[in-house]
Design an enzyme around this catalytic site. Structure first.
Site, PDB file in Angstrom:
ATOM      1  N   ASP A 251      28.854  46.810  33.834  1.00 49.75           N
ATOM      2  CA  ASP A 251      29.710  46.957  35.272  1.00 49.75           C
ATOM      3  C   ASP A 251      29.852  48.245  35.874  1.00 49.75           C
ATOM      4  O   ASP A 251      29.464  49.387  35.028  1.00 49.75           O
ATOM      5  CB  ASP A 251      30.908  46.260  34.924  1.00 49.75           C
ATOM      6  CG  ASP A 251      31.829  45.908  36.062  1.00 49.75           C
ATOM      7  OD1 ASP A 251      31.290  45.944  37.266  1.00 49.75           O
ATOM      8  OD2 ASP A 251      33.102  45.982  35.851  1.00 49.75           O
ATOM      9  N   SER A 252      30.423  48.522  37.108  1.00 50.12           N
ATOM     10  CA  SER A 252      30.812  49.834  37.458  1.00 50.12           C
ATOM     11  C   SER A 252      31.948  50.446  36.918  1.00 50.12           C
ATOM     12  O   SER A 252      32.019  51.476  36.597  1.00 50.12           O
ATOM     13  CB  SER A 252      30.966  49.896  38.928  1.00 50.12           C
ATOM     14  OG  SER A 252      32.032  48.862  38.872  1.00 50.12           O
TER      15      SER A 252
ATOM     16  N   TYR B  26      31.227  50.396  43.512  1.00 51.16           N
ATOM     17  CA  TYR B  26      30.065  50.108  43.835  1.00 51.16           C
ATOM     18  C   TYR B  26      30.326  49.447  45.076  1.00 51.16           C
ATOM     19  O   TYR B  26      29.262  49.468  46.079  1.00 51.16           O
ATOM     20  CB  TYR B  26      29.492  49.032  42.894  1.00 51.16           C
ATOM     21  CG  TYR B  26      28.608  49.746  41.828  1.00 51.16           C
ATOM     22  CD1 TYR B  26      28.673  51.145  41.401  1.00 51.16           C
ATOM     23  CD2 TYR B  26      27.810  48.817  40.824  1.00 51.16           C
ATOM     24  CE1 TYR B  26      27.935  51.582  40.457  1.00 51.16           C
ATOM     25  CE2 TYR B  26      26.975  49.470  39.927  1.00 51.16           C
ATOM     26  CZ  TYR B  26      27.115  50.797  39.603  1.00 51.16           C
ATOM     27  OH  TYR B  26      26.656  51.546  38.463  1.00 51.16           O
ATOM     28  N   GLY B  27      31.312  48.639  45.187  1.00 51.46           N
ATOM     29  CA  GLY B  27      31.559  47.791  46.365  1.00 51.46           C
ATOM     30  C   GLY B  27      31.695  48.686  47.703  1.00 51.46           C
ATOM     31  O   GLY B  27      31.615  48.160  48.854  1.00 51.46           O
TER      32      GLY B  27
ATOM     33  N   CYS C   4      28.983  42.383  37.047  1.00 44.62           N
ATOM     34  CA  CYS C   4      29.449  42.761  38.310  1.00 44.62           C
ATOM     35  C   CYS C   4      28.632  42.224  39.432  1.00 44.62           C
ATOM     36  O   CYS C   4      27.395  41.934  39.535  1.00 44.62           O
ATOM     37  CB  CYS C   4      28.900  44.256  38.389  1.00 44.62           C
ATOM     38  SG  CYS C   4      29.466  45.201  39.710  1.00 44.62           S
TER      39      CYS C   4
ATOM     40  N   THR D 208      28.902  42.683  42.579  1.00 41.52           N
ATOM     41  CA  THR D 208      28.340  43.779  43.660  1.00 41.52           C
ATOM     42  C   THR D 208      26.996  43.971  43.270  1.00 41.52           C
ATOM     43  O   THR D 208      26.015  43.734  44.018  1.00 41.52           O
ATOM     44  CB  THR D 208      29.284  44.762  43.830  1.00 41.52           C
ATOM     45  OG1 THR D 208      30.688  44.782  43.914  1.00 41.52           O
ATOM     46  CG2 THR D 208      28.542  45.921  44.930  1.00 41.52           C
TER      47      THR D 208
ATOM     48  N   CYS E  38      34.658  39.234  42.108  1.00 43.83           N
ATOM     49  CA  CYS E  38      34.641  40.604  41.590  1.00 43.83           C
ATOM     50  C   CYS E  38      34.933  40.359  40.219  1.00 43.83           C
ATOM     51  O   CYS E  38      36.135  39.984  40.067  1.00 43.83           O
ATOM     52  CB  CYS E  38      35.333  41.571  42.343  1.00 43.83           C
ATOM     53  SG  CYS E  38      35.359  43.261  41.829  1.00 43.83           S
ATOM     54  N   THR E  39      34.274  40.847  39.278  1.00 45.44           N
ATOM     55  CA  THR E  39      34.694  40.770  37.861  1.00 45.44           C
ATOM     56  C   THR E  39      36.156  41.504  37.532  1.00 45.44           C
ATOM     57  O   THR E  39      36.552  41.103  36.570  1.00 45.44           O
ATOM     58  CB  THR E  39      33.517  41.026  36.744  1.00 45.44           C
ATOM     59  OG1 THR E  39      33.256  42.515  37.144  1.00 45.44           O
ATOM     60  CG2 THR E  39      32.481  40.270  36.949  1.00 45.44           C
ATOM     61  N   HIS E  40      36.314  42.419  38.204  1.00 46.15           N
ATOM     62  CA  HIS E  40      37.708  43.120  38.132  1.00 46.15           C
ATOM     63  C   HIS E  40      38.888  42.200  38.511  1.00 46.15           C
ATOM     64  O   HIS E  40      39.947  42.416  37.841  1.00 46.15           O
ATOM     65  CB  HIS E  40      37.795  44.404  39.002  1.00 46.15           C
ATOM     66  CG  HIS E  40      37.093  45.513  38.523  1.00 46.15           C
ATOM     67  ND1 HIS E  40      35.827  45.809  38.672  1.00 46.15           N
ATOM     68  CD2 HIS E  40      37.613  46.697  37.893  1.00 46.15           C
ATOM     69  CE1 HIS E  40      35.458  46.815  37.941  1.00 46.15           C
ATOM     70  NE2 HIS E  40      36.693  47.354  37.588  1.00 46.15           N
TER      71      HIS E  40
HETATM   72  N1  DGL Z   1      33.319  44.506  38.979  1.00 50.39           N
HETATM   73  C1  DGL Z   1      32.491  44.792  40.301  1.00 50.39           C
HETATM   74  C2  DGL Z   1      32.151  43.639  40.919  1.00 50.39           C
HETATM   75  O1  DGL Z   1      32.424  42.451  40.342  1.00 50.39           O
HETATM   76  C3  DGL Z   1      32.244  46.003  41.182  1.00 50.39           C
HETATM   77  C4  DGL Z   1      33.610  46.889  41.731  1.00 50.39           C
HETATM   78  C5  DGL Z   1      33.159  48.057  42.156  1.00 50.39           C
HETATM   79  O2  DGL Z   1      32.701  48.879  41.661  1.00 50.39           O
HETATM   80  O3  DGL Z   1      33.356  48.211  43.448  1.00 50.39           O
HETATM   81  O4  DGL Z   1      32.108  43.600  42.242  1.00 50.39           O
END
Ligand code: DGL
Length: 266
Positions: free
Chosen positions: A13-14, A45-46, A77, A79, A191-193
């Site tokens: 992931d990022s 990444y987004g 991730c 994204t 988004c996994t976050h």
């Molecule tokens: N965890 C990420 C996702 O699922 C990316 C978040 C990011 O780096 O912007 O999109």
């Protein structure tokens, strides 16, 4: 396929959003050796272009595959998956599992027919999401909102900090204030976050919606693809991070509950 019992599953992931996928994976494959890779030098990444995300993800995964010989890679991730899954599959021989916004289960869950989707700015504009909507949410309404602030909020919470509650209010209102948004009963955390701050989001939505994310589905897919393989964890699972300037102690405090006991920098 590399079936050495100590060969790891690599989660990427990022940042640390992919830990929500790791938590689900532990339930299905508690014996699997895991390496968790976070491109902290590239987060978020987004907010990047498609070309930047694809180049970072493919470049880093290529290096990691060569060095650690994972039996399977999970791009934990949304994204990176919605942008670069096809490309990474083309360049690496390792089986790759991606993360797809959980629009299909959300469409089955909604009673009102209106679904909200929270993701990064890059994810919500992808044709990949348009295709999922056309295939699985036909006849429903899908309202999308980019909530990039939630990524940093989740990273802060993981390190023991308290994110500003206004961030969650803004994310909820971004969806609820759209035309027809008052009918949303199901929210896709694309988004996994975001599941890391689900409790805060639930409060901001007034506990009136149900959330769905892809973690369980991904974990089941990994378990299916590695069926019959043996797993032997010979060392503690560890995380790999890019970039400097991270506070290791704060980070380790957040990683230990997920079974990660050590951090390696590359
Ligand atoms: N965890 C990420 C996702 O699922 C990316 C978040 C990011 O780096 O912007 O999109």
């Amino acid at each position: 396929m590399n079936q050495n019992p100590s060969s790891p599953i690599l989660l990427f992931d990022s940042g640390f959003g992919g830990l929500t996928v790791l938590a689900a994976l532990r339930e299905h494959l508690p014996q699997a050796p895991v390496i968790y890779a976070a491109d902290l030098a590239g987060i978020p990444y987004g907010e990047k272009t498609e070309a930047e995300v694809a180049a970072r993800a493919a470049g880093l995964l290529g290096r990691l595959a060569e060095r650690f010989h994972p039996r399977l890679i999970c791009i934990a991730c949304n994204t990176a998956s919605t942008i670069a899954l096809g490309m990474v599959r083309d360049v690496l021989e390792t089986p790759i599992v991606g993360t797809v916004p959980a629009i299909k289960p959300a469409a089955a869950m909604t009673q009102t027919g209106t679904i909200g989707l929270l993701g990064t700015a890059a994810t919500i504009r992808q044709a990949y999401v348009d295709n999922l909507e056309a295939e699985f949410a036909n006849g429903k309404r899908l309202l999308r909102h980019a909530a990039p602030e939630l990524v940093a909020a989740a990273e802060t919470k993981l390190r023991g900090g308290t994110p500003d509650p206004a961030i969650f209010t803004r994310a909820a209102q971004g969806l609820l204030h759209k035309e027809g948004g008052d009918r949303i009963d199901t929210v896709v955390l694309a988004c996994t976050h975001f599941p890391l701050v689900q409790q805060e989001l639930a409060e901001a939505f007034g506990n009136k919606v149900r959330f769905i994310d892809g973690a369980q589905g991904i974990a089941r897919r990994i378990a299916y693809l590695t069926q019959g393989q043996s797993f032997d964890r010979r060392e503690d699972d560890f995380a790999i991070v890019t970039g400097d300037g991270q506070n290791n102690a704060a980070l380790l405090g957040g990683l230990e509950p997920f079974g990660i006991g050590r951090i390696l920098r590359i």
